[in-house]
Scaffold this motif. Structure first.
Motif, PDB file in Angstrom:
ATOM      1  N   ILE A  40      21.562  27.559  20.162  1.00 58.09           N
ATOM      2  CA  ILE A  40      20.632  26.851  21.046  1.00 58.09           C
ATOM      3  C   ILE A  40      21.184  26.819  22.469  1.00 58.09           C
ATOM      4  O   ILE A  40      20.469  27.097  23.437  1.00 58.09           O
ATOM      5  CB  ILE A  40      20.336  25.433  20.521  1.00 58.09           C
ATOM      6  CG1 ILE A  40      19.545  25.521  19.212  1.00 58.09           C
ATOM      7  CG2 ILE A  40      19.589  24.599  21.565  1.00 58.09           C
ATOM      8  CD1 ILE A  40      19.377  24.213  18.477  1.00 58.09           C
ATOM      9  N   VAL A  41      22.457  26.499  22.612  1.00 60.86           N
ATOM     10  CA  VAL A  41      23.094  26.475  23.933  1.00 60.86           C
ATOM     11  C   VAL A  41      22.994  27.846  24.593  1.00 60.86           C
ATOM     12  O   VAL A  41      22.681  27.945  25.786  1.00 60.86           O
ATOM     13  CB  VAL A  41      24.562  26.001  23.827  1.00 60.86           C
ATOM     14  CG1 VAL A  41      25.307  26.204  25.139  1.00 60.86           C
ATOM     15  CG2 VAL A  41      24.618  24.532  23.401  1.00 60.86           C
ATOM     16  N   GLU A  42      23.223  28.900  23.829  1.00 59.20           N
ATOM     17  CA  GLU A  42      23.130  30.266  24.372  1.00 59.20           C
ATOM     18  C   GLU A  42      21.727  30.547  24.903  1.00 59.20           C
ATOM     19  O   GLU A  42      21.571  31.125  25.978  1.00 59.20           O
ATOM     20  CB  GLU A  42      23.503  31.284  23.285  1.00 59.20           C
ATOM     21  CG  GLU A  42      23.401  32.728  23.717  1.00 59.20           C
ATOM     22  CD  GLU A  42      24.408  33.135  24.795  1.00 59.20           C
ATOM     23  OE1 GLU A  42      24.114  34.113  25.513  1.00 59.20           O
ATOM     24  OE2 GLU A  42      25.466  32.492  24.940  1.00 59.20           O
ATOM     25  N   ASP A  43      20.705  30.119  24.176  1.00 63.36           N
ATOM     26  CA  ASP A  43      19.335  30.349  24.623  1.00 63.36           C
ATOM     27  C   ASP A  43      19.004  29.546  25.885  1.00 63.36           C
ATOM     28  O   ASP A  43      18.197  29.977  26.708  1.00 63.36           O
ATOM     29  CB  ASP A  43      18.337  30.010  23.513  1.00 63.36           C
ATOM     30  CG  ASP A  43      16.938  30.485  23.848  1.00 63.36           C
ATOM     31  OD1 ASP A  43      16.719  31.715  23.841  1.00 63.36           O
ATOM     32  OD2 ASP A  43      16.069  29.647  24.142  1.00 63.36           O
ATOM     33  N   LEU A  44      19.638  28.389  26.035  1.00 60.80           N
ATOM     34  CA  LEU A  44      19.352  27.512  27.180  1.00 60.80           C
ATOM     35  C   LEU A  44      20.206  27.813  28.415  1.00 60.80           C
ATOM     36  O   LEU A  44      19.905  27.322  29.498  1.00 60.80           O
ATOM     37  CB  LEU A  44      19.569  26.052  26.782  1.00 60.80           C
ATOM     38  CG  LEU A  44      18.563  25.459  25.799  1.00 60.80           C
ATOM     39  CD1 LEU A  44      19.000  24.058  25.397  1.00 60.80           C
ATOM     40  CD2 LEU A  44      17.169  25.449  26.394  1.00 60.80           C
ATOM     41  N   ASP A  46      20.679  29.966  30.734  1.00 60.50           N
ATOM     42  CA  ASP A  46      20.152  30.443  32.013  1.00 60.50           C
ATOM     43  C   ASP A  46      18.872  29.722  32.438  1.00 60.50           C
ATOM     44  O   ASP A  46      18.178  30.175  33.346  1.00 60.50           O
ATOM     45  CB  ASP A  46      19.900  31.952  31.939  1.00 60.50           C
ATOM     46  CG  ASP A  46      21.188  32.737  31.745  1.00 60.50           C
ATOM     47  OD1 ASP A  46      22.229  32.311  32.287  1.00 60.50           O
ATOM     48  OD2 ASP A  46      21.157  33.762  31.033  1.00 60.50           O
ATOM     49  N   LYS A  47      18.570  28.610  31.812  1.00 61.99           N
ATOM     50  CA  LYS A  47      17.336  27.887  32.109  1.00 61.99           C
ATOM     51  C   LYS A  47      17.550  26.697  33.056  1.00 61.99           C
ATOM     52  O   LYS A  47      16.614  25.943  33.313  1.00 61.99           O
ATOM     53  CB  LYS A  47      16.661  27.449  30.812  1.00 61.99           C
ATOM     54  CG  LYS A  47      16.151  28.633  29.993  1.00 61.99           C
ATOM     55  CD  LYS A  47      15.471  28.205  28.721  1.00 61.99           C
ATOM     56  CE  LYS A  47      14.774  29.337  28.017  1.00 61.99           C
ATOM     57  NZ  LYS A  47      15.598  30.337  27.416  1.00 61.99           N
ATOM     58  N   ASN A  48      18.763  26.533  33.553  1.00 64.17           N
ATOM     59  CA  ASN A  48      19.071  25.458  34.516  1.00 64.17           C
ATOM     60  C   ASN A  48      18.605  24.086  34.035  1.00 64.17           C
ATOM     61  O   ASN A  48      17.938  23.343  34.755  1.00 64.17           O
ATOM     62  CB  ASN A  48      18.474  25.771  35.888  1.00 64.17           C
ATOM     63  CG  ASN A  48      19.030  27.051  36.461  1.00 64.17           C
ATOM     64  OD1 ASN A  48      20.232  27.283  36.429  1.00 64.17           O
ATOM     65  ND2 ASN A  48      18.147  27.896  36.961  1.00 64.17           N
ATOM     66  N   VAL A  49      18.975  23.753  32.810  1.00 62.75           N
ATOM     67  CA  VAL A  49      18.584  22.487  32.194  1.00 62.75           C
ATOM     68  C   VAL A  49      19.407  21.344  32.795  1.00 62.75           C
ATOM     69  O   VAL A  49      20.628  21.426  32.887  1.00 62.75           O
ATOM     70  CB  VAL A  49      18.782  22.560  30.660  1.00 62.75           C
ATOM     71  CG1 VAL A  49      18.571  21.204  30.009  1.00 62.75           C
ATOM     72  CG2 VAL A  49      17.867  23.614  30.064  1.00 62.75           C
ATOM     73  N   ASP A  50      18.704  20.282  33.179  1.00 61.51           N
ATOM     74  CA  ASP A  50      19.369  19.086  33.716  1.00 61.51           C
ATOM     75  C   ASP A  50      19.653  18.052  32.640  1.00 61.51           C
ATOM     76  O   ASP A  50      20.602  17.273  32.759  1.00 61.51           O
ATOM     77  CB  ASP A  50      18.487  18.428  34.791  1.00 61.51           C
ATOM     78  CG  ASP A  50      18.267  19.309  35.993  1.00 61.51           C
ATOM     79  OD1 ASP A  50      19.261  19.867  36.511  1.00 61.51           O
ATOM     80  OD2 ASP A  50      17.102  19.443  36.427  1.00 61.51           O
ATOM     81  N   ILE A  51      18.805  18.007  31.615  1.00 57.44           N
ATOM     82  CA  ILE A  51      18.932  16.962  30.605  1.00 57.44           C
ATOM     83  C   ILE A  51      18.253  17.416  29.311  1.00 57.44           C
ATOM     84  O   ILE A  51      17.300  18.193  29.338  1.00 57.44           O
ATOM     85  CB  ILE A  51      18.353  15.616  31.117  1.00 57.44           C
ATOM     86  CG1 ILE A  51      18.869  14.446  30.310  1.00 57.44           C
ATOM     87  CG2 ILE A  51      16.841  15.649  31.210  1.00 57.44           C
ATOM     88  CD1 ILE A  51      18.936  13.157  31.105  1.00 57.44           C
ATOM     89  N   TYR A  68      26.089  17.744  24.906  1.00 52.90           N
ATOM     90  CA  TYR A  68      27.538  17.711  25.096  1.00 52.90           C
ATOM     91  C   TYR A  68      28.075  19.093  25.459  1.00 52.90           C
ATOM     92  O   TYR A  68      28.844  19.245  26.410  1.00 52.90           O
ATOM     93  CB  TYR A  68      28.210  17.189  23.820  1.00 52.90           C
ATOM     94  CG  TYR A  68      29.712  17.237  23.873  1.00 52.90           C
ATOM     95  CD1 TYR A  68      30.433  16.241  24.518  1.00 52.90           C
ATOM     96  CD2 TYR A  68      30.411  18.287  23.292  1.00 52.90           C
ATOM     97  CE1 TYR A  68      31.818  16.284  24.587  1.00 52.90           C
ATOM     98  CE2 TYR A  68      31.790  18.341  23.354  1.00 52.90           C
ATOM     99  CZ  TYR A  68      32.490  17.343  23.997  1.00 52.90           C
ATOM    100  OH  TYR A  68      33.858  17.403  24.067  1.00 52.90           O
ATOM    101  N   ALA A  69      27.658  20.102  24.694  1.00 49.89           N
ATOM    102  CA  ALA A  69      28.149  21.468  24.926  1.00 49.89           C
ATOM    103  C   ALA A  69      27.733  21.995  26.297  1.00 49.89           C
ATOM    104  O   ALA A  69      28.452  22.791  26.908  1.00 49.89           O
ATOM    105  CB  ALA A  69      27.657  22.402  23.826  1.00 49.89           C
ATOM    106  N   MET A  70      26.584  21.533  26.779  1.00 51.99           N
ATOM    107  CA  MET A  70      26.085  21.992  28.080  1.00 51.99           C
ATOM    108  C   MET A  70      26.587  21.130  29.237  1.00 51.99           C
ATOM    109  O   MET A  70      26.384  21.474  30.394  1.00 51.99           O
ATOM    110  CB  MET A  70      24.558  22.018  28.075  1.00 51.99           C
ATOM    111  CG  MET A  70      23.984  23.038  27.105  1.00 51.99           C
ATOM    112  SD  MET A  70      22.184  23.109  27.172  1.00 51.99           S
ATOM    113  CE  MET A  70      21.974  23.876  28.784  1.00 51.99           C
ATOM    114  N   GLY A  71      27.200  19.997  28.919  1.00 53.16           N
ATOM    115  CA  GLY A  71      27.684  19.103  29.962  1.00 53.16           C
ATOM    116  C   GLY A  71      26.565  18.379  30.692  1.00 53.16           C
ATOM    117  O   GLY A  71      26.683  18.054  31.876  1.00 53.16           O
ATOM    118  N   VAL A  72      25.459  18.103  29.965  1.00 52.32           N
ATOM    119  CA  VAL A  72      24.333  17.373  30.549  1.00 52.32           C
ATOM    120  C   VAL A  72      24.078  16.119  29.723  1.00 52.32           C
ATOM    121  O   VAL A  72      24.618  15.963  28.628  1.00 52.32           O
ATOM    122  CB  VAL A  72      23.057  18.249  30.637  1.00 52.32           C
ATOM    123  CG1 VAL A  72      23.301  19.473  31.519  1.00 52.32           C
ATOM    124  CG2 VAL A  72      22.550  18.657  29.268  1.00 52.32           C
ATOM    125  N   GLY A  73      23.228  15.253  30.225  1.00 56.71           N
ATOM    126  CA  GLY A  73      22.911  14.017  29.528  1.00 56.71           C
ATOM    127  C   GLY A  73      21.903  14.214  28.409  1.00 56.71           C
ATOM    128  O   GLY A  73      21.297  15.275  28.261  1.00 56.71           O
TER     129      GLY A  73
END
Length: 170
Positions: A40-44, A46-51, A68-73
């Motif tokens: 899931i993290v891999e798919d996200l 390049d999508k510039n997810v904030d939260i 957690y893995a993406m370092g976002v809330g």
């Protein structure tokens, strides 16, 4: 890794004719759980997810490790009466009746790029409700991520205007 092999199927639960997909077996398997979160993290990435937003309750289980893995809330979307602060609500139809989801009014900031993460895409009703709440608060839903998709229920059609990714399809 074949994630289907670590999902337990329980026939006739919660009622006859339903084949329940039990993700507790995947959650217990550290390698499979990590692999599913990593996908899931891999798919996200390049999508510039904030939260990340996760609907109650299994969306919490999948969404928080992704955040957690993406370092976002992470923001929970819950049933009525579960959030302690001011909430925004959205009522949505079920096969027999209606249900409601709520989010804190200050949980999503205008312009934030949001990914919704849940365990299962069935009919799509919960996802539409979560997306409407996010959009009502000014957020942009950039992706919907699922561990499992039940293709026969056509939930993807209801959310076709969004980017949708599911790891396992039944």
């Amino acid at each position: 890794m074949d994630l289907k092999k670590v999902i337990r199927e329980i026939p006739d639960f919660p009622k006859p004719g339903i084949s329940f997909k039990d993700i507790t077996t995947l959650l217990q398997d550290g390698e499979a759980f990590k692999h599913s979160v990593d996908l899931i993290v891999e798919d996200l990435k390049d999508k510039n997810v904030d939260i990340i937003v996760g609907p109650e309750a299994r969306g919490f289980l999948m969404g928080t490790p992704v955040a957690y893995a993406m370092g976002v809330g992470f923001v929970p979307v819950r049933k009525p009466g579960k959030l302690p602060f001011e909430t925004e609500s959205y009522d949505y139809g079920l096969e027999y009746g209606t249900d409601t989801l709520q989010i804190h009014t200050d949980a999503i900031k205008p312009g934030q790029r949001v990914a919704i993460v849940d365990d299962l895409l069935a009919t799509g009703g919960t996802m539409i409700a979560a997306a409407k709440l996010i959009e009502k608060l000014g957020g942009e839903v950039v992706s919907m991520q699922f561990l499992i998709e039940l293709e026969d229920l056509n939930g993807r059609e209801k959310i076709s205007k969004y980017d949708v990714n599911s790891l396992i399809k039944y």
